[in-house]
Every structure is written in structure tokens, then in C-alpha cells.
Design a protein around this motif. Sequence first.
Motif, short mmCIF file in Angstrom:
data_model
loop_
_atom_site.label_atom_id
_atom_site.label_comp_id
_atom_site.label_asym_id
_atom_site.label_seq_id
_atom_site.Cartn_x
_atom_site.Cartn_y
_atom_site.Cartn_z
N PHE B 145 0.83 -1.21 0.00
CA PHE B 145 0.00 0.00 0.00
C PHE B 145 0.87 1.26 0.00
O PHE B 145 0.55 2.24 -0.67
CB PHE B 145 -0.95 0.01 1.21
N ALA B 146 1.96 1.23 0.77
CA ALA B 146 2.85 2.40 0.81
C ALA B 146 3.45 2.64 -0.57
O ALA B 146 3.47 3.78 -1.07
CB ALA B 146 3.95 2.20 1.85
N SER B 147 3.92 1.58 -1.21
CA SER B 147 4.50 1.77 -2.55
C SER B 147 3.41 2.22 -3.52
O SER B 147 3.64 3.06 -4.39
CB SER B 147 5.21 0.51 -3.03
N GLY B 148 2.20 1.70 -3.34
CA GLY B 148 1.07 2.11 -4.19
C GLY B 148 0.74 3.58 -4.01
O GLY B 148 0.39 4.26 -4.97
N ALA B 149 0.87 4.09 -2.78
CA ALA B 149 0.57 5.50 -2.52
C ALA B 149 1.50 6.41 -3.32
O ALA B 149 1.07 7.38 -3.94
CB ALA B 149 0.69 5.79 -1.02
N PHE B 150 2.78 6.08 -3.32
CA PHE B 150 3.73 6.90 -4.08
C PHE B 150 3.52 6.72 -5.59
O PHE B 150 3.61 7.69 -6.35
CB PHE B 150 5.18 6.56 -3.67
N GLY B 151 3.23 5.51 -6.00
CA GLY B 151 2.95 5.27 -7.42
C GLY B 151 1.71 6.02 -7.88
O GLY B 151 1.64 6.52 -9.01
N PHE B 152 0.73 6.11 -7.00
CA PHE B 152 -0.51 6.82 -7.27
C PHE B 152 -0.23 8.29 -7.61
O PHE B 152 -0.78 8.85 -8.56
CB PHE B 152 -1.38 6.71 -6.00
N VAL B 153 0.67 8.90 -6.84
CA VAL B 153 1.04 10.30 -7.10
C VAL B 153 1.73 10.42 -8.45
O VAL B 153 1.41 11.30 -9.25
CB VAL B 153 1.96 10.84 -5.97
N VAL B 154 2.67 9.50 -8.72
CA VAL B 154 3.39 9.57 -10.00
C VAL B 154 2.42 9.38 -11.17
O VAL B 154 2.45 10.12 -12.15
CB VAL B 154 4.51 8.50 -10.07
N ALA B 155 1.55 8.39 -11.05
CA ALA B 155 0.62 8.08 -12.14
C ALA B 155 -0.31 9.26 -12.43
O ALA B 155 -0.63 9.53 -13.59
CB ALA B 155 -0.20 6.84 -11.80
N ASN B 156 -0.72 9.97 -11.40
CA ASN B 156 -1.65 11.08 -11.60
C ASN B 156 -0.97 12.39 -11.97
O ASN B 156 -1.58 13.24 -12.61
CB ASN B 156 -2.52 11.27 -10.35
N ASN B 157 0.29 12.57 -11.58
CA ASN B 157 0.96 13.84 -11.87
C ASN B 157 1.97 13.74 -13.00
O ASN B 157 2.39 14.75 -13.55
CB ASN B 157 1.67 14.36 -10.61
N ALA B 158 2.41 12.52 -13.30
CA ALA B 158 3.38 12.34 -14.39
C ALA B 158 2.86 11.18 -15.24
O ALA B 158 1.79 11.28 -15.83
CB ALA B 158 4.76 12.06 -13.82
N SER B 159 3.59 10.07 -15.27
CA SER B 159 3.15 8.93 -16.08
C SER B 159 3.83 7.67 -15.58
O SER B 159 4.92 7.72 -15.02
CB SER B 159 3.52 9.17 -17.53
#
Lengths: 220, 295
Positions: B145-159
Motif C-alpha cells: 500500500f505504501a508503494s502504491g501511494a507513491f505510485g498513485f502520485v506519479v501516475a496522476n501527476n506524471a506517467s
Amino acid sequence: MKYRTVFDIIGPIMIGPSSSHTAGAARIGRVARTLFAEKPDRADIYFYGSFAKTYRGHGTDVAIVGGILDFDTFDSRITNALTIAKEEKIDIHFHEEEALTDHPNTAKVVLTKGEVTIELVGISIGGGKIEIIELNGFKLKLSGNHPAILVVHNDRYGVIAGVSNVLAKHEINIGHMEVSRKEKGKEALMVIEVDQNVPNTILKELESLPNIVKVTKIHD
Amino acid sequence: MFRNVAELVELAESQDIPISEVMIRQEVEVSGKSREVVMNQMRENLKVMRAAVERGISENVRSVSGLTGGDAVKLQEYIKKGNFLSSDVLLDAVSKAVATNEVNAAMGTICATPTAGAAGVVPGVLFGLEAKLNPTEDEMIGYLFASGAFGFVVANNASISGAAGGCQAEVGSATGMAAAALVELAGGTPSQSAEAMAIALKNMLGLVCDPVAGLVEVPCVKRNAMGASNAVVAADMALAGITSRIPCDEVIDAMYKIGQTMPEALRETAQGGLAATPTGRELEAKIFGVSLDKK
């Protein structure tokens, strides 16, 4: 926000090798199959951009056909999808397109059975997530991640209100809604993303409203 | 919903909860599912990851093209001999990242983290550190979940798509995610997680997506290997109290802008970089019977 759930990031569980070119392709194929609602006789698949350049290496071809066979991203039958399609007598044709598209991973799927046909354009935006951006010539934006109702209707006043009244009566909440038309006063398409699966009886009720041509759904 | 890493860290620190808990609570709220359902869905992902790692380090998996397979086993044997230069923990993480990607290349079952091409880094680091940190199953799920949280930010703000942003968006994102989540698993603070992500991702900026023959094999498998080692070292640096001069959100933004200006030949089209080397073209011609640049 493009991504709303952590399971778009950690997930999906899938057959390799590429989330965008394999899992995403399978999802595009599966949405086409769901909307077509039956097994097609023929499937024409057009690949653009990175899809066109690398589809063989990524198994994009087997994956999208797997989707058309209604397989999920983790269904190991995907690897044999071309053979299974042949056994099920679905005539598959791949087309590599040169045209430039807005998104590098774009595929068009045309399914046919007799006189009935559906044409859908999907993009694979990363991590297995997809968007359907065109359906039978209508522009739309559909993730395929939520249950949705698609209503083809005549472009007249009151039609949208009629549909939303029926949904309200059955206590179905609308999460996202879009309406598009090709020409004023002609055929139009409503895409309604909802929070729960919608039973067929409600689809029938919607179809019986005036100026409604066809109602289909995508389930969870 | 948190929109960036700064908000994510603030949500965690103001409530005195870990990053993973912020992600779990948001998921419960957004999906409308119960906490138990959400936890169990991640538990399934963890199971798939473990199965892929175990298959990759024990079987000599081979891809259809023959380009990749068997390196995870080689590394495991090397670790057993005990004569390595770095460390057994680091090499174990690396071999388990390789294992996952070799299974992926062989069209086996994996869990995308955040993509299939980058699926090795996050589980590689987790299972590589498992013996040392001895986490409970719920803590391992928390790591995801922690890694998903950071990935979530990248996916929504970058790619997170190689075709859109190059390998930095895939293995780069995965490396940052794993570094940040490892900090939490090791007992670090949410701020230290963000620093680890920034340090890891900074060292992946500019990485192009240039797969030979367009296959998710060369250099993807080895990039996952190095991503895993980068993640572990970045986590150690953050836990040592080292911070990134450029804040994590700005690193993510830089990654996005670099991706936008990256030539199409270097974004998963098999037209440039390693794919366009003489050997890359030769392998491609051998696999497909024709080179892709001749088409």
C-alpha cells in the motif's frame, strides 16, 4: 485524476509481458466483447503507434483476441487465444496502421456478426489502465473499471431526464455522465458510469422509454 | 484524496499514521469496499508476487524469444557460494526482481507494480529484505500500500507508461515506490519515505525505453535488477538522515517533463537506443525473421 484506486498501481494480476501492451490490450478487447454482447463472426483489429510497432513481441495480438474471447487479464488461456479463436470460428484480421494518433498505444476493434457491427477505439494509458475514446463514431471517455450504462438515443429534449428519472427511481447513483452526438437532432450516445451493477430489467425499462434506440451495459 | 507527495506525508504525519494507512483509508473511502475486502485484495496480489518470485528463482524459466531467463537462478547460486562483493541482502533483492521479470517475459502470471515491465522492483525489494526485517504478512501488505501511494502520485501527476514517459516512468517509478515503502517497513518516518523516493527517482531520470525487438526483456530484466539495488541504497541513505535538495514532487514533475521531451524513438517503439544497436537489430531479425526498421 486519471488513477483513482491503488489497485491500478499495485495490479492488475496478469499474464505477462506488458501491462500496457498485454493487459491493457486484453481489457480493450473485453470491453468490445461486453458491448457487443455476443460472440462475433469476425474481428478486425487495427494497431496504431507503439502498438503497431511492437504488438508481436508484447503478445498484444493474443491479448486483445483473448479479451474478445471474454478472458480476463490473468486468464492463462490468453497465451492460446489465437488458436482458441480459430476453434470458435472467429475470423481474426490484424491491420498495422501508419496514421499518427494522440496516444501512442491505440487500437481500434471492429466486431461483426451478420449485419451487426461495433467499432470501438481504445487507448492503453499505462499500468494496464485503459480508456475507450470512441464507440461507433461517438467520442466518449470510458474506463471500463466501473459499471456503466450506454444509451443510444435520438437527440431530443427530455430524453436524458427520462433516463435519469428511471435510475433515480431504482436508487442508482450516477458517478459520471457524458453525452455526445454526431449531428444536432440525430443519433446521440449517453455514457453513464454508476456505482453498482445494473440488472437487465432496468435496461429493459430504459429501452422502453421514448426516443431510446439501444441500451447496453458494462458490468464490474 | 492526496494530490502529491507533500500532501501524502502531511496526512500521515498530522495523524501520526504510516503512509500505508493513509492509502488504505483512502482506498476504503473511494471504492466503498470494506477494509477487509481491500486488505484481502492486496493479500491476493502479494500471493501472486511470491509465487512469481519462487518460480523465477527455482525454475530455469525461458522466454519464447529465448532472450531472457535463468539469471535469477544464477544469482541465487552465486549468493550461496558466499563470495560476493556487495551483500547477500542486496543480491537477494536483485535476484528476486530478476525472477519476477523473467517469469513475466515468459508470459507467466505476475502482478503489475506499477507496470508489468517494471514488475520486478517492488516485490524484489520486499522479498529480498524479508529474512532481514522479518515482517508480518500485514506489514508486507502495508509495504504494498505504501508503494502504491507513491505510485498513485506519479501516475496522476506524471506517467507510469514507457510509451509516454520512457523507462524512467516505469522502472524509475517502481524504484522510487520501493525505496519509499522499504523505509516505512524498516521503521522510518513518512518524510524519510519521501526523501528515499526522491533520491531513487533522481537517479533514474532520463532513462529511455528502448527494448530490443520491442520485447519486455532486454534491457528490462536487468533494469529491474539495478532498480532494486538503487531502491535499497536510496532507502538506506534516507534512513541515515540524508535528504534530497530537490523535493520529491519536483523530481516527479521533472520526470514528467523529461518524458514529454523524449524522442518517440526512445519511448517503447524499438526504434532507438539499445534496440537500434547492431546486435539489437540482429536479435530482432532472428526473432521475427525481419528487422522492424525495414518495415
